[in-house]
Scaffold this motif. Structure first.
Motif, PDB file in Angstrom:
ATOM      1  N   GLN A  30       0.815  -1.223   0.000  1.00 12.25           N
ATOM      2  CA  GLN A  30       0.000   0.000   0.000  1.00 12.25           C
ATOM      3  C   GLN A  30       0.849   1.274   0.000  1.00 12.25           C
ATOM      4  OE1 GLN A  30      -3.326   0.031  -0.241  1.00 12.25           O
ATOM      5  NE2 GLN A  30      -3.627  -2.170  -0.041  1.00 12.25           N
ATOM      6  N   SER A  31       1.952   1.247   0.762  1.00 10.46           N
ATOM      7  CA  SER A  31       2.740   2.473   0.958  1.00 10.46           C
ATOM      8  C   SER A  31       3.943   2.594   0.035  1.00 10.46           C
ATOM      9  CB  SER A  31       3.229   2.551   2.406  1.00 10.46           C
ATOM     10  OG  SER A  31       4.168   1.509   2.654  1.00 10.46           O
ATOM     11  N   GLY A  32       4.358   1.443  -0.523  1.00  8.51           N
ATOM     12  CA  GLY A  32       5.539   1.448  -1.399  1.00  8.51           C
ATOM     13  C   GLY A  32       6.858   1.424  -0.651  1.00  8.51           C
ATOM     14  N   ARG A  33       6.807   1.163   0.661  1.00  8.07           N
ATOM     15  CA  ARG A  33       8.041   1.057   1.450  1.00  8.07           C
ATOM     16  C   ARG A  33       7.843   0.102   2.613  1.00  8.07           C
ATOM     17  NH1 ARG A  33       8.578   3.585   6.179  1.00  8.07           N
ATOM     18  NH2 ARG A  33       6.819   4.805   6.959  1.00  8.07           N
ATOM     19  N   GLN A  34       8.957  -0.422   3.121  1.00  7.78           N
ATOM     20  CA  GLN A  34       8.898  -1.345   4.255  1.00  7.78           C
ATOM     21  C   GLN A  34       8.876  -0.574   5.576  1.00  7.78           C
ATOM     22  OE1 GLN A  34      12.678  -3.225   2.867  1.00  7.78           O
ATOM     23  NE2 GLN A  34      11.663  -5.146   3.374  1.00  7.78           N
ATOM     24  N   PRO A  35       8.253  -1.128   6.617  1.00  8.51           N
ATOM     25  CA  PRO A  35       8.429  -0.552   7.957  1.00  8.51           C
ATOM     26  C   PRO A  35       9.917  -0.531   8.292  1.00  8.51           C
ATOM     27  CG  PRO A  35       6.708  -2.224   7.965  1.00  8.51           C
ATOM     28  CD  PRO A  35       7.386  -2.322   6.643  1.00  8.51           C
ATOM     29  N   HIS A  36      10.389   0.536   8.923  1.00 11.21           N
ATOM     30  CA  HIS A  36      11.835   0.707   9.133  1.00 11.21           C
ATOM     31  C   HIS A  36      12.155   0.926  10.610  1.00 11.21           C
ATOM     32  CE1 HIS A  36      15.747   3.136   8.066  1.00 11.21           C
ATOM     33  NE2 HIS A  36      16.003   1.959   8.611  1.00 11.21           N
ATOM     34  N   LEU A  37      12.956   0.000  11.164  1.00 11.14           N
ATOM     35  CA  LEU A  37      13.418   0.087  12.550  1.00 11.14           C
ATOM     36  C   LEU A  37      14.918   0.366  12.560  1.00 11.14           C
ATOM     37  CD1 LEU A  37      12.938  -0.392  15.679  1.00 11.14           C
ATOM     38  CD2 LEU A  37      13.652  -2.751  15.255  1.00 11.14           C
ATOM     39  N   VAL A  38      15.325   1.331  13.382  1.00 13.10           N
ATOM     40  CA  VAL A  38      16.744   1.642  13.564  1.00 13.10           C
ATOM     41  C   VAL A  38      17.138   1.321  15.006  1.00 13.10           C
ATOM     42  CG1 VAL A  38      18.497   3.474  13.557  1.00 13.10           C
ATOM     43  CG2 VAL A  38      16.703   3.456  11.808  1.00 13.10           C
ATOM     44  N   ALA A  39      18.297   0.707  15.166  1.00 13.94           N
ATOM     45  CA  ALA A  39      18.829   0.444  16.510  1.00 13.94           C
ATOM     46  C   ALA A  39      20.144   1.193  16.673  1.00 13.94           C
ATOM     47  CB  ALA A  39      19.046  -1.046  16.716  1.00 13.94           C
ATOM     48  N   ILE A  40      20.296   1.865  17.812  1.00  8.50           N
ATOM     49  CA  ILE A  40      21.564   2.526  18.149  1.00  8.50           C
ATOM     50  C   ILE A  40      22.250   1.692  19.217  1.00  8.50           C
ATOM     51  CG2 ILE A  40      22.645   4.570  19.152  1.00  8.50           C
ATOM     52  CD1 ILE A  40      20.374   6.253  18.045  1.00  8.50           C
ATOM     53  N   LEU A  41      23.489   1.314  18.942  1.00 10.81           N
ATOM     54  CA  LEU A  41      24.267   0.497  19.869  1.00 10.81           C
ATOM     55  C   LEU A  41      25.544   1.242  20.236  1.00 10.81           C
ATOM     56  CD1 LEU A  41      24.628  -2.239  21.330  1.00 10.81           C
ATOM     57  CD2 LEU A  41      25.644  -3.134  19.244  1.00 10.81           C
TER      58      LEU A  41
ATOM     59  N   ALA B  77      21.472  -7.939  17.522  1.00 11.79           N
ATOM     60  CA  ALA B  77      21.589  -8.816  16.348  1.00 11.79           C
ATOM     61  C   ALA B  77      20.302  -9.605  16.133  1.00 11.79           C
ATOM     62  CB  ALA B  77      22.771  -9.773  16.530  1.00 11.79           C
ATOM     63  N   SER B  78      19.707 -10.077  17.231  1.00 16.09           N
ATOM     64  CA  SER B  78      18.458 -10.830  17.147  1.00 16.09           C
ATOM     65  C   SER B  78      17.314  -9.953  16.650  1.00 16.09           C
ATOM     66  CB  SER B  78      18.122 -11.429  18.511  1.00 16.09           C
ATOM     67  OG  SER B  78      16.933 -12.159  18.460  1.00 16.09           O
ATOM     68  N   LYS B  79      17.260  -8.717  17.140  1.00 13.33           N
ATOM     69  CA  LYS B  79      16.211  -7.785  16.722  1.00 13.33           C
ATOM     70  C   LYS B  79      16.314  -7.494  15.225  1.00 13.33           C
ATOM     71  CE  LYS B  79      15.915  -5.702  21.308  1.00 13.33           C
ATOM     72  NZ  LYS B  79      16.403  -4.683  22.228  1.00 13.33           N
ATOM     73  N   MET B  80      17.547  -7.261  14.751  1.00 14.84           N
ATOM     74  CA  MET B  80      17.763  -6.959  13.332  1.00 14.84           C
ATOM     75  C   MET B  80      17.381  -8.152  12.443  1.00 14.84           C
ATOM     76  SD  MET B  80      19.033  -3.813  13.295  1.00 14.84           S
ATOM     77  CE  MET B  80      17.774  -3.528  14.528  1.00 14.84           C
ATOM     78  N   LYS B  81      17.802  -9.327  12.882  1.00 12.83           N
ATOM     79  CA  LYS B  81      17.522 -10.563  12.128  1.00 12.83           C
ATOM     80  C   LYS B  81      16.011 -10.801  12.012  1.00 12.83           C
ATOM     81  CE  LYS B  81      18.526 -15.518  12.539  1.00 12.83           C
ATOM     82  NZ  LYS B  81      19.123 -16.519  13.454  1.00 12.83           N
ATOM     83  N   ASN B  82      15.307 -10.578  13.094  1.00 12.91           N
ATOM     84  CA  ASN B  82      13.857 -10.796  13.088  1.00 12.91           C
ATOM     85  C   ASN B  82      13.118  -9.757  12.257  1.00 12.91           C
ATOM     86  OD1 ASN B  82      12.764 -13.125  14.898  1.00 12.91           O
ATOM     87  ND2 ASN B  82      14.545 -12.337  15.978  1.00 12.91           N
TER      88      ASN B  82
ATOM     89  N   LEU C  81      21.398  -0.475  11.680  1.00 18.09           N
ATOM     90  CA  LEU C  81      22.138  -0.454  12.946  1.00 18.09           C
ATOM     91  C   LEU C  81      23.124   0.709  12.917  1.00 18.09           C
ATOM     92  CD1 LEU C  81      23.030  -1.650  15.657  1.00 18.09           C
ATOM     93  CD2 LEU C  81      24.456  -3.272  14.406  1.00 18.09           C
ATOM     94  N   VAL C  82      23.050   1.562  13.926  1.00 16.45           N
ATOM     95  CA  VAL C  82      23.983   2.679  14.066  1.00 16.45           C
ATOM     96  C   VAL C  82      24.881   2.364  15.253  1.00 16.45           C
ATOM     97  CG1 VAL C  82      24.220   5.158  14.470  1.00 16.45           C
ATOM     98  CG2 VAL C  82      22.250   4.294  13.181  1.00 16.45           C
TER      99      VAL C  82
END
Length: 292
Positions: free
Chosen positions: A27-38, A50-55, A65-66
């Motif tokens: 519908q939106s033409g883009r994926q939901p995007h999650l960023v993690a700061i480590l 790593a587990s969060k990114m993989k999932n 990942l930043v």
């Protein structure tokens, strides 16, 4: 005794999330995007991120990942948070805790736009949670609610004891279990390190949630027959039996408590897996702009 299987439930829910994410992307033409700061290279934090990114990738999200060295200043980190708040291509982001001592974690948490706070730690989200309004619920308590729902456990009218009062698990969990909701509608007591005779309370609990961060803290004599036992603890204990040199243990002495319980979560394979599912659900909700 029935096992509350986090692996089974999390896989089912991830399949549901993947279908919703695919529809959102269509519908939106883009994926939901999650960023993690480590910040830094804490072993447990590395594993969690790593587990969060993989999932994320498994369910069709974009993940970024930043990384920063521990020498990063508080001002630099806050500047990055401001950038992510303003970035329309980022739906949600997390700053993995713990942070180095020279960085004020409270200041960092409050700097995150509450509409992108998919960890659910911002005071606005916690305040809305207390009022039973739309919000991002902290991921671990949310995961416990999802598990109780999936197993069809009716919590109404039950006596719930939460062991531990952290802002991440114990305190929000006590609020959620007392809210006029299902799961919820419990009479709730919080016990903690300063409570005299914790056993006096735990042995009366219909639902016992252990989140105190001490391996094998809850023993059989602290639990009543037929109790529902939720073990939030993930404690690294030295072990010569594993290649890594440690094994994970919960806050509950599983082998002796399990025979007394009607339902119980294992460690690993219980609440930890549900925490990641909750983060994914919150991120999808953020992408859909469901939290105002």
């Amino acid at each position: 005794m029935q096992l509350l299987d986090g692996k089974l439930v999390s896989e089912k829910l991830k399949n549901d999330i993947a279908l919703e994410a695919a529809e959102f992307t269509k519908q939106s033409g883009r994926q939901p995007h999650l960023v993690a700061i480590l910040v830094g290279n804490d072993g447990a934090s590395e594993t969690y991120v790593a587990s969060k990114m993989k999932n994320c990738e498994k369910v069709g999200f974009k993940s970024s990942l930043v990384r920063y060295d521990t020498s990063i200043s508080e001002a630099e980190l806050l500047q990055k948070i401001d950038e992510l708040n303003k970035d329309e291509g980022v739906d949600g982001f997390i700053v993995q805790l713990p942070l180095p001592k020279h960085i004020n974690a409270e200041k960092v948490t409050e700097a995150i736009d509450h509409r992108k706070d998919v960890d659910g730690f911002h005071p606005i989200n916690l305040g809305r949670m207390q009022r039973n309004l739309p919000c991002f619920i902290p991921a671990t308590p949310y995961g416990i609610l999802l598990m109780l729902q999936e197993y069809g456990i009716d919590t109404t009218g039950k006596y719930c004891v939460v062991v531990g009062r952290s802002n991440i698990v114990g305190s929000p969990m006590s609020i959620l279990m007392a809210r006029n909701n299902n799961p919820g509608n419990c009479t709730v007591t919080i016990v903690h390190s300063k409570t005299p005779d914790i056993t006096e309370y735990t042995k009366k609990a219909d639902i016992l949630i252990a989140a105190i961060g001490k391996a094998d803290f809850v023993t059989a004599d602290m639990v009543k027959d037929g109790a529902i036992v939720i073990d939030v603890g993930i404690n690294r204990v030295e072990s010569s039996e594993t290649k890594s040199g440690f094994k994970l243990k919960g806050d509950v002495k599983f082998d002796e408590v399990a025979p007394k319980a009607s339902f119980i979560t294992p460690v690993p394979g219980g609440v930890g897996l549900m925490t990641i599912v909750s983060l994914l659900k919150n991120t999808l909700s953020a992408a859909k702009k469901e939290i105002y």
